[in-house]
Design a protein around this motif. Structure first.
Motif, PDB file in Angstrom:
ATOM      1  N   LYS A  74       0.818  -1.210   0.000  1.00 31.91           N
ATOM      2  CA  LYS A  74       0.000   0.000   0.000  1.00 31.91           C
ATOM      3  C   LYS A  74       0.855   1.264   0.000  1.00 31.91           C
ATOM      4  O   LYS A  74       1.780   1.388   0.794  1.00 31.91           O
ATOM      5  CB  LYS A  74      -0.914   0.024   1.221  1.00 31.91           C
ATOM      6  CG  LYS A  74      -1.898  -1.116   1.244  1.00 31.91           C
ATOM      7  CD  LYS A  74      -2.635  -1.155   2.566  1.00 31.91           C
ATOM      8  CE  LYS A  74      -3.504  -2.383   2.655  1.00 31.91           C
ATOM      9  NZ  LYS A  74      -3.980  -2.609   4.018  1.00 31.91           N
ATOM     10  N   PHE A  93      -3.195   3.554  -2.454  1.00 36.29           N
ATOM     11  CA  PHE A  93      -3.129   2.903  -3.757  1.00 36.29           C
ATOM     12  C   PHE A  93      -2.319   1.639  -3.575  1.00 36.29           C
ATOM     13  O   PHE A  93      -1.343   1.614  -2.831  1.00 36.29           O
ATOM     14  CB  PHE A  93      -2.445   3.781  -4.811  1.00 36.29           C
ATOM     15  CG  PHE A  93      -2.152   3.020  -6.076  1.00 36.29           C
ATOM     16  CD1 PHE A  93      -3.164   2.750  -6.981  1.00 36.29           C
ATOM     17  CD2 PHE A  93      -0.877   2.535  -6.340  1.00 36.29           C
ATOM     18  CE1 PHE A  93      -2.915   2.017  -8.135  1.00 36.29           C
ATOM     19  CE2 PHE A  93      -0.613   1.804  -7.488  1.00 36.29           C
ATOM     20  CZ  PHE A  93      -1.634   1.541  -8.391  1.00 36.29           C
ATOM     21  N   LYS A  94      -2.731   0.581  -4.267  1.00 37.04           N
ATOM     22  CA  LYS A  94      -1.923  -0.638  -4.335  1.00 37.04           C
ATOM     23  C   LYS A  94      -2.134  -1.275  -5.701  1.00 37.04           C
ATOM     24  O   LYS A  94      -3.214  -1.188  -6.283  1.00 37.04           O
ATOM     25  CB  LYS A  94      -2.266  -1.619  -3.218  1.00 37.04           C
ATOM     26  CG  LYS A  94      -3.673  -2.176  -3.291  1.00 37.04           C
ATOM     27  CD  LYS A  94      -3.936  -3.125  -2.144  1.00 37.04           C
ATOM     28  CE  LYS A  94      -5.359  -3.659  -2.206  1.00 37.04           C
ATOM     29  NZ  LYS A  94      -5.670  -4.539  -1.100  1.00 37.04           N
ATOM     30  N   GLY A 103      -4.644  -1.400 -10.619  1.00 35.48           N
ATOM     31  CA  GLY A 103      -4.438  -1.021  -9.231  1.00 35.48           C
ATOM     32  C   GLY A 103      -5.758  -0.686  -8.572  1.00 35.48           C
ATOM     33  O   GLY A 103      -6.793  -0.575  -9.235  1.00 35.48           O
ATOM     34  N   GLU A 104      -5.706  -0.506  -7.263  1.00 36.85           N
ATOM     35  CA  GLU A 104      -6.904  -0.206  -6.485  1.00 36.85           C
ATOM     36  C   GLU A 104      -6.655   1.011  -5.614  1.00 36.85           C
ATOM     37  O   GLU A 104      -5.572   1.178  -5.059  1.00 36.85           O
ATOM     38  CB  GLU A 104      -7.257  -1.407  -5.597  1.00 36.85           C
ATOM     39  CG  GLU A 104      -8.470  -1.215  -4.731  1.00 36.85           C
ATOM     40  CD  GLU A 104      -8.746  -2.428  -3.839  1.00 36.85           C
ATOM     41  OE1 GLU A 104      -9.334  -2.226  -2.759  1.00 36.85           O
ATOM     42  OE2 GLU A 104      -8.368  -3.561  -4.202  1.00 36.85           O
ATOM     43  N   ILE A 105      -7.671   1.852  -5.481  1.00 39.81           N
ATOM     44  CA  ILE A 105      -7.606   2.985  -4.560  1.00 39.81           C
ATOM     45  C   ILE A 105      -8.586   2.765  -3.414  1.00 39.81           C
ATOM     46  O   ILE A 105      -9.548   2.008  -3.528  1.00 39.81           O
ATOM     47  CB  ILE A 105      -7.911   4.334  -5.245  1.00 39.81           C
ATOM     48  CG1 ILE A 105      -9.325   4.352  -5.835  1.00 39.81           C
ATOM     49  CG2 ILE A 105      -6.856   4.676  -6.279  1.00 39.81           C
ATOM     50  CD1 ILE A 105      -9.826   5.734  -6.209  1.00 39.81           C
ATOM     51  N   TYR A 107     -10.100   5.282   0.184  1.00 35.28           N
ATOM     52  CA  TYR A 107     -10.116   6.623   0.785  1.00 35.28           C
ATOM     53  C   TYR A 107     -10.951   6.591   2.050  1.00 35.28           C
ATOM     54  O   TYR A 107     -11.827   5.756   2.226  1.00 35.28           O
ATOM     55  CB  TYR A 107     -10.673   7.667  -0.194  1.00 35.28           C
ATOM     56  CG  TYR A 107     -11.884   7.175  -0.959  1.00 35.28           C
ATOM     57  CD1 TYR A 107     -13.147   7.254  -0.404  1.00 35.28           C
ATOM     58  CD2 TYR A 107     -11.744   6.593  -2.204  1.00 35.28           C
ATOM     59  CE1 TYR A 107     -14.252   6.777  -1.084  1.00 35.28           C
ATOM     60  CE2 TYR A 107     -12.837   6.110  -2.895  1.00 35.28           C
ATOM     61  CZ  TYR A 107     -14.095   6.215  -2.321  1.00 35.28           C
ATOM     62  OH  TYR A 107     -15.188   5.717  -2.995  1.00 35.28           O
ATOM     63  N   THR A 123      -9.503  12.456  -4.538  1.00 37.42           N
ATOM     64  CA  THR A 123      -9.465  11.200  -5.298  1.00 37.42           C
ATOM     65  C   THR A 123      -9.375  11.435  -6.792  1.00 37.42           C
ATOM     66  O   THR A 123      -8.692  10.685  -7.497  1.00 37.42           O
ATOM     67  CB  THR A 123     -10.667  10.281  -4.972  1.00 37.42           C
ATOM     68  OG1 THR A 123     -11.875  11.005  -5.182  1.00 37.42           O
ATOM     69  CG2 THR A 123     -10.591   9.764  -3.558  1.00 37.42           C
ATOM     70  N   VAL A 127      -6.296   9.829  -8.820  1.00 35.04           N
ATOM     71  CA  VAL A 127      -6.478   8.962  -9.990  1.00 35.04           C
ATOM     72  C   VAL A 127      -5.723   9.536 -11.192  1.00 35.04           C
ATOM     73  O   VAL A 127      -5.033   8.812 -11.916  1.00 35.04           O
ATOM     74  CB  VAL A 127      -7.977   8.753 -10.294  1.00 35.04           C
ATOM     75  CG1 VAL A 127      -8.190   8.132 -11.669  1.00 35.04           C
ATOM     76  CG2 VAL A 127      -8.628   7.893  -9.207  1.00 35.04           C
ATOM     77  N   LEU A 130      -2.022   8.910 -10.666  1.00 38.53           N
ATOM     78  CA  LEU A 130      -1.704   7.485 -10.807  1.00 38.53           C
ATOM     79  C   LEU A 130      -1.658   7.082 -12.279  1.00 38.53           C
ATOM     80  O   LEU A 130      -0.725   6.398 -12.710  1.00 38.53           O
ATOM     81  CB  LEU A 130      -2.723   6.638 -10.046  1.00 38.53           C
ATOM     82  CG  LEU A 130      -2.642   6.745  -8.521  1.00 38.53           C
ATOM     83  CD1 LEU A 130      -3.870   6.109  -7.873  1.00 38.53           C
ATOM     84  CD2 LEU A 130      -1.360   6.123  -7.986  1.00 38.53           C
ATOM     85  N   ILE A 139      -8.035   1.339 -12.814  1.00 40.22           N
ATOM     86  CA  ILE A 139      -8.036   1.555 -11.369  1.00 40.22           C
ATOM     87  C   ILE A 139      -9.395   1.124 -10.843  1.00 40.22           C
ATOM     88  O   ILE A 139     -10.426   1.496 -11.388  1.00 40.22           O
ATOM     89  CB  ILE A 139      -7.756   3.032 -11.017  1.00 40.22           C
ATOM     90  CG1 ILE A 139      -6.328   3.407 -11.434  1.00 40.22           C
ATOM     91  CG2 ILE A 139      -7.966   3.271  -9.519  1.00 40.22           C
ATOM     92  CD1 ILE A 139      -5.992   4.866 -11.249  1.00 40.22           C
TER      93      ILE A 139
END
Length: 191
Positions: A74, A93-94, A103-105, A107, A123, A127, A130, A139
């Motif tokens: 992360k 983010f990971k 990837g995934e966010i 918040y 966000t 994004v 990223l 994402i």
């Protein structure tokens, strides 16, 4: 939505600003603010159990590790008010699939920071950064189906609902269903 085009990378850590906010790596200075936010029962009900001080210390330690861009690690970010310096919340983010460029966010805003437009501002800029700085095609974001403000934010970001995941999230109240949303790089509007 205006964002500064300058993104600072120091020790593989991202930092940038929006009109009202500074997005920067989470650090030891944030301990009390993160604890106050994460121990709140109301803001935790759709994310997980309220955090202990030990949980938050562990999270801060994780945030201060060098980010290696590997699946599952992360990148933990703080959202700070540019003028007051007040802690607004967190983002993460990971990479979920490095080879597939996905990837995934996530918040979370502090309890007193809701309904001020900070979540969208932070966000949306996150994004954008990223997609610009990492080789991502997609994402994703996941939230409990009952967390209406979260999935409404995902939709406002231009994300599309990809699925309804049954009993996907373990919460104190038991397992709950989740929505999976995503946005592709070609769909993201950077205005």
């Amino acid at each position: 939505m205006s964002i500064k085009t300058m993104t600072i990378f120091k020790e593989n850590r991202m930092q940038f600003e929006t009109q009202r906010l500074i997005i920067r790596p989470l650090n030891k200075r944030d301990l009390n603010a993160v604890y106050h936010s994460r121990k709140d029962v109301e803001t935790s009900k759709f994310i997980g159990r309220p955090a202990t001080l030990a949980d938050v210390k562990k999270r801060i330690e994780e945030a201060e590790q060098p980010w290696r861009k590997v699946e599952g690690q992360k990148m933990l970010m703080a959202i700070e008010h540019k003028v007051s310096g007040e802690f607004i919340g967190e983002m993460l983010f990971k990479f979920t699939h490095v080879d597939h460029q996905i990837g995934e966010i996530g918040y979370r805003l502090s309890p007193n920071q809701h309904k001020k437009g900070y979540a969208f501002e932070a966000t949306h800029a996150f994004v954008s950064h990223l997609f610009k700085h990492f080789d991502l095609n997609k994402i994703t974001a996941i939230c409990a189906t009952d967390n209406k403000p979260s999935w409404q934010l995902m939709e406002k970001l231009g994300m599309q609902k990809e699925g309804h995941l049954r009993e996907h999230m373990p919460l104190d109240s038991g397992y709950c269903d989740s929505y999976l949303y995503s946005i592709l790089k070609r769909e993201h509007v950077t205005t």
